[in-house]
Design a protein around this motif. Structure first.
Motif, PDB file in Angstrom:
ATOM      1  N   GLN A  74       0.824  -1.201   0.000  1.00 63.26           N
ATOM      2  CA  GLN A  74       0.000   0.000   0.000  1.00 63.26           C
ATOM      3  C   GLN A  74       0.861   1.254   0.000  1.00 63.26           C
ATOM      4  OE1 GLN A  74      -3.486   0.142  -0.224  1.00 63.26           O
ATOM      5  NE2 GLN A  74      -2.977   2.290  -0.629  1.00 63.26           N
ATOM      6  N   PHE A  75       1.959   1.232   0.780  1.00 60.43           N
ATOM      7  CA  PHE A  75       2.863   2.382   0.827  1.00 60.43           C
ATOM      8  C   PHE A  75       3.457   2.663  -0.540  1.00 60.43           C
ATOM      9  CE2 PHE A  75       7.472   3.525   1.428  1.00 60.43           C
ATOM     10  CZ  PHE A  75       7.256   4.882   1.600  1.00 60.43           C
ATOM     11  N   LYS A  76       3.945   1.619  -1.217  1.00 59.60           N
ATOM     12  CA  LYS A  76       4.534   1.798  -2.546  1.00 59.60           C
ATOM     13  C   LYS A  76       3.507   2.339  -3.525  1.00 59.60           C
ATOM     14  CE  LYS A  76       8.159  -1.706  -2.104  1.00 59.60           C
ATOM     15  NZ  LYS A  76       8.706  -2.996  -2.617  1.00 59.60           N
TER      16      LYS A  76
ATOM     17  N   GLU B 225       3.063   7.096  12.730  1.00 52.17           N
ATOM     18  CA  GLU B 225       3.583   5.990  11.933  1.00 52.17           C
ATOM     19  C   GLU B 225       4.303   6.569  10.715  1.00 52.17           C
ATOM     20  OE1 GLU B 225       0.696   3.031  10.961  1.00 52.17           O
ATOM     21  OE2 GLU B 225      -0.304   3.201  12.906  1.00 52.17           O
ATOM     22  N   LEU B 226       5.557   6.151  10.510  1.00 54.59           N
ATOM     23  CA  LEU B 226       6.372   6.690   9.425  1.00 54.59           C
ATOM     24  C   LEU B 226       6.805   5.588   8.474  1.00 54.59           C
ATOM     25  CD1 LEU B 226       8.128   8.953   8.096  1.00 54.59           C
ATOM     26  CD2 LEU B 226       9.965   8.243   9.661  1.00 54.59           C
ATOM     27  N   ASP B 227       6.605   5.849   7.182  1.00 51.48           N
ATOM     28  CA  ASP B 227       7.220   5.060   6.117  1.00 51.48           C
ATOM     29  C   ASP B 227       8.063   6.032   5.304  1.00 51.48           C
ATOM     30  OD1 ASP B 227       5.847   2.283   6.168  1.00 51.48           O
ATOM     31  OD2 ASP B 227       4.158   3.683   6.257  1.00 51.48           O
TER      32      ASP B 227
ATOM     33  N   ASP C  67      13.437   1.671   5.593  1.00 49.46           N
ATOM     34  CA  ASP C  67      13.064   1.230   4.257  1.00 49.46           C
ATOM     35  C   ASP C  67      12.080   0.065   4.349  1.00 49.46           C
ATOM     36  OD1 ASP C  67      14.529  -1.090   4.795  1.00 49.46           O
ATOM     37  OD2 ASP C  67      16.344  -0.292   3.865  1.00 49.46           O
ATOM     38  N   PRO C  68      11.480  -0.329   3.227  1.00 48.98           N
ATOM     39  CA  PRO C  68      10.500  -1.420   3.263  1.00 48.98           C
ATOM     40  C   PRO C  68      11.052  -2.733   3.800  1.00 48.98           C
ATOM     41  CG  PRO C  68      10.283  -0.183   1.223  1.00 48.98           C
ATOM     42  CD  PRO C  68      11.516   0.337   1.915  1.00 48.98           C
TER      43      PRO C  68
ATOM     44  N   LEU D  16       3.300   9.748   6.441  1.00 46.94           N
ATOM     45  CA  LEU D  16       3.215   9.927   7.884  1.00 46.94           C
ATOM     46  C   LEU D  16       1.747   9.906   8.310  1.00 46.94           C
ATOM     47  CD1 LEU D  16       4.906  10.627  10.509  1.00 46.94           C
ATOM     48  CD2 LEU D  16       4.187  13.001  10.107  1.00 46.94           C
ATOM     49  N   LYS D  17       1.432   9.010   9.250  1.00 45.98           N
ATOM     50  CA  LYS D  17       0.098   8.946   9.839  1.00 45.98           C
ATOM     51  C   LYS D  17       0.190   9.447  11.269  1.00 45.98           C
ATOM     52  CE  LYS D  17      -3.642   5.676  10.938  1.00 45.98           C
ATOM     53  NZ  LYS D  17      -4.068   4.249  10.881  1.00 45.98           N
TER      54      LYS D  17
END
Length: 244
Positions: A20-22, A119-121, A156-157, A105-106
């Motif tokens: 989902q992030f990608k 929450e950080l990706d 990173d993922p 960022l959530k």
């Protein structure tokens, strides 16, 4: 203080989170996702909310700021920043986050508990307001806990994490009980494959290092450029080509 706790095992929901992030960061322009699922394109002024709606006190193409809302229900907003952009958010507690390109960022906008949790990706620089309530940055299978300091987090993922400390004193805790302390201008690197943790001095200027390292490989540097611009590259032996 600051610590990272490593969870074990790969779960289907973690893989779905990565997918989902990608997908999210493929958007063309920065997006704000409200708690009700509504999406606002932050580069279009005619789509922006009025001040004081949803706890928002300021909203522009470059930044957004919130005030504290009393509520029994925790509500979240999510910022999605694609390649070629960066964006600043001032959270309801006064903490500031500069979100880098290719990041998400959530964060809570109401109903916050004793923990201030986001929450950080991807990558972001945090300037956390001091408080008796811990500030937690969830980064995939690990998380960072602070009480008030300035630091950069990049995950990173694959689950690898790098923490660079600007001000304050932090400790990195592994699941074997070992604690490694960081001083300003030091970085902590965590390898999720072998659970190895190392601490190194950052001998360049801290601002430069937060973006990249002089020891960065060519392939990693090209990825960084792709995240920060709309350019795409392909590498063949010692030659690099721009994909049109």
């Amino acid at each position: 203080g600051i610590f990272i706790w490593q969870f074990t095992g790969n779960k289907p929901d973690e893989l779905a989170h990565i997918r989902q992030f990608k997908q999210d960061i493929q958007c063309k322009r920065p997006i704000l996702v409200l708690d009700n699922g509504s999406k606002l394109e932050l580069q279009k002024l005619d789509t922006l909310l009025n001040d004081n709606q949803n706890g928002i006190t300021t909203i522009t193409r470059e930044q957004i700021a919130y005030n504290t809302q009393k509520s029994d229900v925790i509500k979240y907003n999510t910022l999605i920043i694609p390649a070629g952009y960066s964006y600043r958010v001032k959270l309801a507690d006064g903490s500031e986050v500069m979100l880098n390109a290719g990041s998400r960022l959530k964060y809570p906008v109401s109903g916050m508990t004793e923990y201030r949790e986001v929450e950080l990706d991807g990558e972001a620089f945090f300037k956390v307001t001091k408080s008796n309530h811990p500030f937690i940055v969830k980064t995939g299978k690990s998380f960072v806990k602070v009480y008030g300091t300035e630091f950069n987090v990049n995950n990173d993922p694959a689950g690898d994490v790098e923490v660079v400390l600007v001000n304050g004193s932090v400790g990195f805790n592994t699941d074997n009980g070992q604690e490694l302390m960081l001083c300003p201008n030091q970085k902590c690197e965590y390898n999720s494959t072998d659970n190895n943790v190392t601490i190194k001095d950052v001998d360049e200027s801290i601002e430069f290092y937060i973006s990249t390292s002089r020891n960065t490989s060519l392939s990693d540097l090209l990825l960084l450029i792709e995240k920060s611009t709309d350019l795409k590259f392909t590498q063949e032996s010692d030659k690099v080509f721009i994909i049109k």
